[in-house]
Scaffold this active site. Structure first.
Site, PDB file in Angstrom:
ATOM      1  N   MET A  88      64.776  54.422 125.060  1.00 57.76           N
ATOM      2  CA  MET A  88      63.977  53.358 124.461  1.00 57.76           C
ATOM      3  C   MET A  88      62.677  53.870 123.847  1.00 57.76           C
ATOM      4  O   MET A  88      61.605  53.327 124.099  1.00 57.76           O
ATOM      5  CB  MET A  88      63.656  52.291 125.515  1.00 57.76           C
ATOM      6  CG  MET A  88      64.869  51.725 126.203  1.00 57.76           C
ATOM      7  SD  MET A  88      65.970  50.915 125.030  1.00 57.76           S
ATOM      8  CE  MET A  88      65.094  49.395 124.813  1.00 57.76           C
ATOM      9  N   ASN A 105      72.783  58.863 118.143  1.00 51.87           N
ATOM     10  CA  ASN A 105      72.351  57.713 118.945  1.00 51.87           C
ATOM     11  C   ASN A 105      73.471  56.680 118.979  1.00 51.87           C
ATOM     12  O   ASN A 105      74.279  56.601 118.059  1.00 51.87           O
ATOM     13  CB  ASN A 105      71.104  57.103 118.287  1.00 51.87           C
ATOM     14  CG  ASN A 105      70.596  55.876 119.028  1.00 51.87           C
ATOM     15  OD1 ASN A 105      70.492  55.874 120.269  1.00 51.87           O
ATOM     16  ND2 ASN A 105      70.284  54.809 118.294  1.00 51.87           N
ATOM     17  N   HIS A 107      74.120  52.530 119.241  1.00 52.04           N
ATOM     18  CA  HIS A 107      73.414  51.252 119.086  1.00 52.04           C
ATOM     19  C   HIS A 107      74.418  50.095 119.237  1.00 52.04           C
ATOM     20  O   HIS A 107      75.514  50.158 118.673  1.00 52.04           O
ATOM     21  CB  HIS A 107      72.722  51.203 117.716  1.00 52.04           C
ATOM     22  CG  HIS A 107      71.901  49.967 117.556  1.00 52.04           C
ATOM     23  ND1 HIS A 107      70.674  49.808 118.166  1.00 52.04           N
ATOM     24  CD2 HIS A 107      72.146  48.808 116.893  1.00 52.04           C
ATOM     25  CE1 HIS A 107      70.191  48.612 117.876  1.00 52.04           C
ATOM     26  NE2 HIS A 107      71.067  47.988 117.105  1.00 52.04           N
ATOM     27  N   ASP A 143      67.013  53.295 114.139  1.00 51.84           N
ATOM     28  CA  ASP A 143      68.445  53.025 114.013  1.00 51.84           C
ATOM     29  C   ASP A 143      68.966  53.296 112.598  1.00 51.84           C
ATOM     30  O   ASP A 143      69.865  52.612 112.108  1.00 51.84           O
ATOM     31  CB  ASP A 143      68.776  51.592 114.468  1.00 51.84           C
ATOM     32  CG  ASP A 143      68.402  51.382 115.936  1.00 51.84           C
ATOM     33  OD1 ASP A 143      68.611  52.309 116.735  1.00 51.84           O
ATOM     34  OD2 ASP A 143      67.896  50.300 116.283  1.00 51.84           O
ATOM     35  N   GLU A 172      81.548  50.976 123.551  1.00 48.54           N
ATOM     36  CA  GLU A 172      80.665  52.148 123.475  1.00 48.54           C
ATOM     37  C   GLU A 172      81.265  53.343 124.227  1.00 48.54           C
ATOM     38  O   GLU A 172      81.124  54.487 123.787  1.00 48.54           O
ATOM     39  CB  GLU A 172      79.288  51.820 124.067  1.00 48.54           C
ATOM     40  CG  GLU A 172      78.471  50.886 123.192  1.00 48.54           C
ATOM     41  CD  GLU A 172      77.064  50.654 123.712  1.00 48.54           C
ATOM     42  OE1 GLU A 172      76.270  50.108 122.955  1.00 48.54           O
ATOM     43  OE2 GLU A 172      76.757  51.009 124.866  1.00 48.54           O
TER      44      GLU A 172
HETATM   45  C1  GRF Z   1      73.647  50.684 125.199  1.00 47.73           C
HETATM   46  O1  GRF Z   1      74.152  49.412 124.979  1.00 47.73           O
HETATM   47  C2  GRF Z   1      73.251  51.332 123.908  1.00 47.73           C
HETATM   48  O2  GRF Z   1      73.954  50.850 122.818  1.00 47.73           O
HETATM   49  C3  GRF Z   1      71.804  50.957 123.766  1.00 47.73           C
HETATM   50  O3  GRF Z   1      71.300  50.932 125.064  1.00 47.73           O
HETATM   51  C4  GRF Z   1      72.353  50.647 125.979  1.00 47.73           C
HETATM   52  C5  GRF Z   1      72.289  51.704 127.036  1.00 47.73           C
HETATM   53  O4  GRF Z   1      73.117  51.427 128.114  1.00 47.73           O
HETATM   54  N1  GRF Z   1      71.130  51.884 122.886  1.00 47.73           N
HETATM   55  P1  GRF Z   1      73.322  52.524 129.261  1.00 47.73           P
HETATM   56  O5  GRF Z   1      71.932  52.932 129.729  1.00 47.73           O
HETATM   57  O6  GRF Z   1      74.087  53.653 128.679  1.00 47.73           O
HETATM   58  O7  GRF Z   1      74.076  51.801 130.356  1.00 47.73           O
END
Ligand code: GRF
Length: 187
Positions: A88, A105, A107, A143, A172
């Site tokens: 973050m 990255n 997203h 992003d 993801e």
């Molecule tokens: C994910 O949804 C990613 O897309 C976003 O932050 C979240 C991280 O989740 N950037 P985690 O910490 O991998 O569980």
């Protein structure tokens, strides 16, 4: 196959990190997770570092000179590839330039739509019919950077933020490893 020494940057839950740790145990997977950097001391993802005995460091990104500390550690662990997985904080342009095309990255939206935070809420408010996730190269814009892999699903009327998050995260876990394979296939 020589695996690329990779650093995963996290700030929170680390479920993508956990998934990448599992995938990287496969001898044909192109990366080895050699270092984990967290800018949150309490990130749950740090537990995975401990559990799987992967070196990790906490870096306080609120203090000046934090970037030097990042660079020193990347050098120490001979890091040639970086995955941002729920990190973050916008990375410095020095880092982006140093790791050009070697920093990616994930997203939780179909970029370029819904950059930034509060994605699922905005997706619903905008009455999107589909959403998903994007793995992309990192450039100096939030992003921004070319997409490597996108995964899409259609939104049901009954889907709320929590359900969208769950469905997106499940995609993801497929998209991130796929993108990594793709990056190294094209080199
Ligand atoms: C994910 O949804 C990613 O897309 C976003 O932050 C979240 C991280 O989740 N950037 P985690 O910490 O991998 O569980």
């Amino acid at each position: 196959m020589v695996k690329k020494n990779t650093c995963v940057f996290i700030s929170g839950q680390g479920s993508n990190l956990k998934n990448l740790i599992y995938r990287s145990r496969d001898s044909s997977f192109p990366i080895k997770i050699s270092l984990i950097i967290s800018n949150n001391k309490k990130a749950k993802g740090i537990d995975y570092a401990k559990k799987y005995k992967i070196p990790y460091i906490y870096i306080d990104t609120r203090v000046r000179e934090y970037d030097n500390k990042i660079f020193l550690n990347l050098k120490k662990y001979k890091i040639s590839f970086i995955c941002l997985a729920g990190y973050m904080k916008i990375v410095s342009s020095k880092l982006v330039n140093h790791y050009k095309k070697k920093i990616i990255n994930i997203h939780p939206s179909l970029l370029p739509k819904f950059k930034g935070l509060d994605t699922f809420n905005r997706v619903l408010k905008n009455k999107e019919i589909k959403t998903g996730c994007t793995v992309h190269f990192v450039n100096e814009k939030l992003d921004g950077g070319n997409a490597i892999t996108k995964k899409i699903f259609f939104i049901n009327d009954s889907d709320d933020e929590q359900i969208l998050k769950k469905k997106t995260q499940n995609l993801e876990y497929k998209a991130f490893p796929e993108a990594i394979i793709k990056v190294f296939r094209n080199i």
